[in-house]
Write a protein that holds these residues in place. Sequence first.
Motif, PDB file in Angstrom:
ATOM      1  N   GLY A  79       0.861  -1.062  -0.126  1.00  0.00           N
ATOM      2  CA  GLY A  79       0.090  -0.064  -0.078  1.00  0.00           C
ATOM      3  C   GLY A  79       0.846   1.272  -0.094  1.00  0.00           C
ATOM      4  O   GLY A  79       1.998   1.189   0.442  1.00  0.00           O
ATOM      5  N   ARG A  80       0.447   2.377  -0.604  1.00  0.00           N
ATOM      6  CA  ARG A  80       1.186   3.585  -0.690  1.00  0.00           C
ATOM      7  C   ARG A  80       1.717   4.269   0.523  1.00  0.00           C
ATOM      8  O   ARG A  80       2.771   4.551   0.755  1.00  0.00           O
ATOM      9  CB  ARG A  80       0.318   4.604  -1.490  1.00  0.00           C
ATOM     10  CG  ARG A  80       0.157   4.356  -2.989  1.00  0.00           C
ATOM     11  CD  ARG A  80      -0.127   5.357  -3.862  1.00  0.00           C
ATOM     12  NE  ARG A  80      -0.307   4.844  -5.189  1.00  0.00           N
ATOM     13  CZ  ARG A  80       0.598   4.795  -6.261  1.00  0.00           C
ATOM     14  NH1 ARG A  80       1.777   5.242  -5.928  1.00  0.00           N
ATOM     15  NH2 ARG A  80       0.531   4.346  -7.194  1.00  0.00           N
ATOM     16  N   MET A  81       0.771   4.146   1.624  1.00  0.00           N
ATOM     17  CA  MET A  81       1.048   4.661   2.873  1.00  0.00           C
ATOM     18  C   MET A  81       2.248   3.865   3.505  1.00  0.00           C
ATOM     19  O   MET A  81       3.181   4.659   4.094  1.00  0.00           O
ATOM     20  CB  MET A  81      -0.056   4.801   3.743  1.00  0.00           C
ATOM     21  CG  MET A  81      -1.267   5.887   3.489  1.00  0.00           C
ATOM     22  SD  MET A  81      -0.656   7.367   3.772  1.00  0.00           S
ATOM     23  CE  MET A  81      -0.454   7.337   5.684  1.00  0.00           C
ATOM     24  N   THR A  82       2.212   2.425   3.487  1.00  0.00           N
ATOM     25  CA  THR A  82       3.201   1.929   4.350  1.00  0.00           C
ATOM     26  C   THR A  82       4.356   2.002   3.455  1.00  0.00           C
ATOM     27  O   THR A  82       5.734   1.966   3.908  1.00  0.00           O
ATOM     28  CB  THR A  82       2.921   0.452   4.366  1.00  0.00           C
ATOM     29  OG1 THR A  82       1.720   0.201   5.205  1.00  0.00           O
ATOM     30  CG2 THR A  82       3.833  -0.454   4.987  1.00  0.00           C
ATOM     31  N   TYR A  83       4.619   1.937   2.048  1.00  0.00           N
ATOM     32  CA  TYR A  83       5.663   1.808   1.115  1.00  0.00           C
ATOM     33  C   TYR A  83       6.269   3.397   1.203  1.00  0.00           C
ATOM     34  O   TYR A  83       7.435   3.382   1.067  1.00  0.00           O
ATOM     35  CB  TYR A  83       5.123   1.847  -0.101  1.00  0.00           C
ATOM     36  CG  TYR A  83       6.492   2.071  -1.150  1.00  0.00           C
ATOM     37  CD1 TYR A  83       7.211   0.938  -1.331  1.00  0.00           C
ATOM     38  CD2 TYR A  83       6.385   3.158  -2.034  1.00  0.00           C
ATOM     39  CE1 TYR A  83       8.550   0.890  -2.157  1.00  0.00           C
ATOM     40  CE2 TYR A  83       7.406   3.078  -2.921  1.00  0.00           C
ATOM     41  CZ  TYR A  83       8.445   2.410  -3.065  1.00  0.00           C
ATOM     42  OH  TYR A  83       9.601   2.158  -3.749  1.00  0.00           O
ATOM     43  N   MET A  84       5.539   4.466   1.705  1.00  0.00           N
ATOM     44  CA  MET A  84       6.209   5.803   1.837  1.00  0.00           C
ATOM     45  C   MET A  84       7.054   5.635   3.021  1.00  0.00           C
ATOM     46  O   MET A  84       7.980   6.360   3.056  1.00  0.00           O
ATOM     47  CB  MET A  84       5.087   6.884   2.001  1.00  0.00           C
ATOM     48  CG  MET A  84       5.613   8.539   2.280  1.00  0.00           C
ATOM     49  SD  MET A  84       4.350   9.492   2.257  1.00  0.00           S
ATOM     50  CE  MET A  84       3.350   8.987   3.632  1.00  0.00           C
ATOM     51  N   VAL A  85       6.725   4.798   4.270  1.00  0.00           N
ATOM     52  CA  VAL A  85       7.534   4.866   5.522  1.00  0.00           C
ATOM     53  C   VAL A  85       8.573   3.827   5.511  1.00  0.00           C
ATOM     54  O   VAL A  85       9.463   4.272   5.870  1.00  0.00           O
ATOM     55  CB  VAL A  85       6.434   4.771   6.471  1.00  0.00           C
ATOM     56  CG1 VAL A  85       7.283   4.708   8.013  1.00  0.00           C
ATOM     57  CG2 VAL A  85       5.378   5.822   6.625  1.00  0.00           C
ATOM     58  N   SER A  86       8.267   2.714   4.745  1.00  0.00           N
ATOM     59  CA  SER A  86       9.233   1.599   4.770  1.00  0.00           C
ATOM     60  C   SER A  86       9.222   0.860   3.476  1.00  0.00           C
ATOM     61  O   SER A  86       8.100   0.286   2.847  1.00  0.00           O
ATOM     62  CB  SER A  86       8.740   0.474   5.937  1.00  0.00           C
ATOM     63  OG  SER A  86       7.484   0.058   5.815  1.00  0.00           O
TER      64      SER A  86
END
Length: 273
Positions: A79-86
């Motif tokens: 998912g984009r949110m998780t990918y942005m962080v990790s």
Amino acid sequence: MSSTIKVHILHCGLVQVDSAVPFQQNKLNPLAFTGLFRSQKHQIVLPVSSYLIEHPKGLVLIDTSWHTDVRSDQIGYLGRMTYMVSKAFLPEGQAVHEQLLNFGIMPKDLDYVVISHMDADHAGGLKLVKEAKQILTSQIEWEAAKRSKLRYASHMWSGVNVGTFSMTNSEYGPEQQSFDLFGDNSIVFVHTPGHSRGMVSTLVQRNGRFVLLANDTGYARKSWEEMISPGIVVNRQQAKESLKWVKEMSLDPNCIEVLANHDPEVHPHLIEL
């Protein structure tokens, strides 16, 4: 089966994050952990650990790391949110089920898979071991995962039979709440909230000596030595109290090792109790 307890520390890939994720930073930027408005120099790469415990009463796997889908489509899976962080790295042969094969173990051979908390780098590989006899996480964490769609990605365990355990009054942990897996004090899941609501650390004990798998209570040994709580928390005070308890345990003369899940100084090895 041997009367000893063997704890295998496995590295199941890597994660790239901003340094503000593992170590709280007093910055003007409250979103530093996302990497927003931060230069590349703040990006660090850390191991992602799982733990295989060979116990006289059964085989126990703690956490599952990444799913192999991250090799081909990270954004789609995380998912984009998780990918942005990790950002995930999972070389061939390092997925949890691939590493179990090195021990001659199939997922169906596992008596328990226990997820310390439901973040993607801990629960992401659940479908790879869904044939295990029992899959568990704490009831508190399970309820939190169902409520928060931003932090947790339920598709990672869709179709997996995830059960829960409730914690009871205990001598262990900052909350004095834990779950005794075998009822003999040899593997105890201790409530260490802060980073997430229902996160547990794993206490493995035999003959008065113990190993503590501190999970993300702290991201490295320096976390409890210097009392640096994670950058991402749901409750900062709880995170500090959990870290304080881990530090106290690390100073106990009966302590063999205290291990953080993402400590770059910890390498795959075997501990035998």
